[in-house]
Design an enzyme around this catalytic site. Structure first.
Site, short mmCIF file in Angstrom:
data_model
loop_
_atom_site.label_atom_id
_atom_site.label_comp_id
_atom_site.label_asym_id
_atom_site.label_seq_id
_atom_site.Cartn_x
_atom_site.Cartn_y
_atom_site.Cartn_z
N PHE A 140 2.28 -5.19 -5.45
CA PHE A 140 1.27 -4.45 -6.21
C PHE A 140 1.79 -3.05 -6.47
O PHE A 140 2.06 -2.29 -5.54
CB PHE A 140 -0.08 -4.36 -5.48
CG PHE A 140 -1.10 -3.67 -6.34
CD1 PHE A 140 -1.80 -4.36 -7.32
CD2 PHE A 140 -1.35 -2.31 -6.20
CE1 PHE A 140 -2.71 -3.71 -8.14
CE2 PHE A 140 -2.27 -1.65 -7.02
CZ PHE A 140 -2.95 -2.35 -7.99
N ASP A 225 7.91 1.94 -2.78
CA ASP A 225 6.55 2.30 -3.15
C ASP A 225 5.77 2.51 -1.85
O ASP A 225 5.36 1.55 -1.21
CB ASP A 225 5.93 1.19 -4.01
CG ASP A 225 4.50 1.51 -4.44
OD1 ASP A 225 3.89 2.42 -3.84
OD2 ASP A 225 3.99 0.85 -5.37
N LYS A 254 -2.16 8.28 -3.59
CA LYS A 254 -3.29 8.08 -2.67
C LYS A 254 -3.57 9.28 -1.74
O LYS A 254 -4.15 10.24 -2.20
CB LYS A 254 -3.10 6.78 -1.91
CG LYS A 254 -3.11 5.59 -2.89
CD LYS A 254 -3.60 4.28 -2.32
CE LYS A 254 -4.02 3.36 -3.45
NZ LYS A 254 -3.13 2.24 -3.71
#
Ligand SMILES: *Cc1c(COP(=O)(O)O)cnc(C)c1O
Length: 399
Positions: A140, A225, A254
């Site tokens: 993702f 990531d 985030k």
């Protein structure tokens, strides 16, 4: 207005792209949130790890308010007095030479891919438009057209083509597949050190180190990531540190703002990031003074409150507690630090009803990949709160 009214309103006017629990939140503080009916919950999702510092951390709020009273946006057509310090502090903290500042995680991924391609053409000498990037199955990396082009999940991609070419998926955790997929045109290998959305999938021990070695041997950049796993979540600043691996490019987002606003970055060394020339990349809001002041404060909280160490300690405690539950439903508890997946047995199926029962008991968690309940509370969580949570989880998942 009651819960159902808010939900109706949203479902009338906003696309149905999520499957939220029926809870409408109106307040948050630390590890707790309250709904519009006044009910209190433990936040065990932390906005997919964007709230590592907890809701409304006072130091970050203070920085935000202070900056809002001065200047919020300048654009990069001019310099501002916050971004230079954020850039320096973030590079010093992470040990990279330079960064590109973006807003969302998906944009950081895009910046990482552009950086790897740029290096591929200008340094490695890959022929024009031939650069390949190897990616992992069940990854993702976000929702932009390029991020879904990397995806192997049909739902994310179907009916959104034509997609961006140049990506080669291989199974996550498979070193031989990586070695076999590399060609002279491979610019980079992009992976999540632990797949969060994929269902909290931890690769086999030694995987990251082996990947690093293969990338070095073939002159291929390693892109990590760490948007979900980074900034303390797994018990280290970056999850790659668990195997002492230093990727060539790291993507973060985030928790970089402690949940205040979208802020993201791609980090790398001079040999890659130094290749950018004016006009090659940018973002109106990237590196804005508001985001920079907020991110500086958010990073200070991670360091000062030793959130990585806390995540490691509390994560071990939490997982031990969960493993001690005698459950007819649970197949496996996996994860690292405070990124924890409770995997249900195949015959049990859907995790959703368990999330709904947890909600009734005052714990907000969400399923990932249907059969996994992800628990990722803010890293500031205490042992007392965890004890309470483990007790509630045991009533839902126990015999
Ligand atoms: C959340 C996430 C993204 C995308 O971030 P957005 O801010 O939603 O664009 C990318 N990669 C990983 C691993 C993520 O968890």
């Amino acid at each position: 207005m009651h819960t159902a009214d808010y939900i109706d309103l949203e479902r009338t006017y906003a696309t149905h792209t999520y499957t939220p629990l029926d809870v409408v939140l109106s307040r948050g503080e630390g590890v707790w949130v309250w709904d519009v009916e006044g009910k209190k919950y433990l936040d065990c999702l932390s906005a997919y790890s964007a709230l590592n510092q907890g809701h409304r951390h006072p130091h970050i709020i203070a920085a935000m308010i202070e900056q809002a009273g001065r200047v919020t946006l300048t654009s990069r057509a001019f310099y501002n007095d916050q971004f230079p310090f954020l850039a320096k502090e973030l590079c010093e903290l992470t040990g990279y030479d330079m960064l590109i500042m973006m807003n969302s995680g998906a944009e950081a991924v895009e910046a990482g891919i552009k950086s790897a391609r740029l290096w591929g053409y200008q340094v490695k000498g890959i022929p024009d438009n031939q650069a390949e990037i190897i990616v992992c199955g069940h990854n993702f990396h976000g929702r932009t057209i390029t991020a879904i082009s990397l995806s192997t999940t049909p739902l994310y991609k179907k009916d959104f083509g034509p997609l961006t070419p140049g990506f080669k998926p291989i199974p996550f955790g498979d070193v031989e597949a990586l070695e076999a997929a590399i060609t002279p045109n491979t610019a980079g290998f992009l992976m999540e050190p632990i797949q969060g959305e994929g269902g909290v999938i931890v690769p086999p021990d030694g995987y990251l180190r082996a990947v690093r070695e293969i990338c070095d041997r073939h002159n291929v950049l390693l892109l990590a990531d760490e948007i979900q796993t980074g900034l303390g979540r797994t018990g280290k600043l970056f999850a790659c540190e668990w195997e002492d691996v230093r990727p060539d490019i790291v993507l973060i987002g985030k928790a970089l703002s402690g949940g205040m606003m979208p802020i993201s970055a791609a980090l790398g060394d001079h040999e890659i990031m130094g290749l950018y020339k004016p006009g090659m990349h940018g973002s109106t809001f990237g590196g804005n003074p508001m985001a920079s002041a907020v991110a500086r404060a958010a990073l200070r909280v991670i360091v000062d409150e030793q959130l990585s160490e806390r995540a490691q300690e509390m994560g071990t405690y939490f997982m031990d507690g969960l493993r001690a539950i005698d459950s007819p439903y649970v197949a496996e508890i996996r994860g690292k630090g405070l990124l924890v997946g409770v995997v249900l047995k195949d015959e049990v199926g859907d995790a959703r009803p368990f999330c709904e029962q947890l909600q009734e008991r005052g714990i907000l968690a969400h399923e990932t990949h249907e059969t996994v309940i992800r628990f990722a509370p803010p890293l500031i969580i205490t042992r007392d709160v965890l004890d309470w949570a483990i007790g509630e989880i045991a009533t839902v998942l126990g015999r």
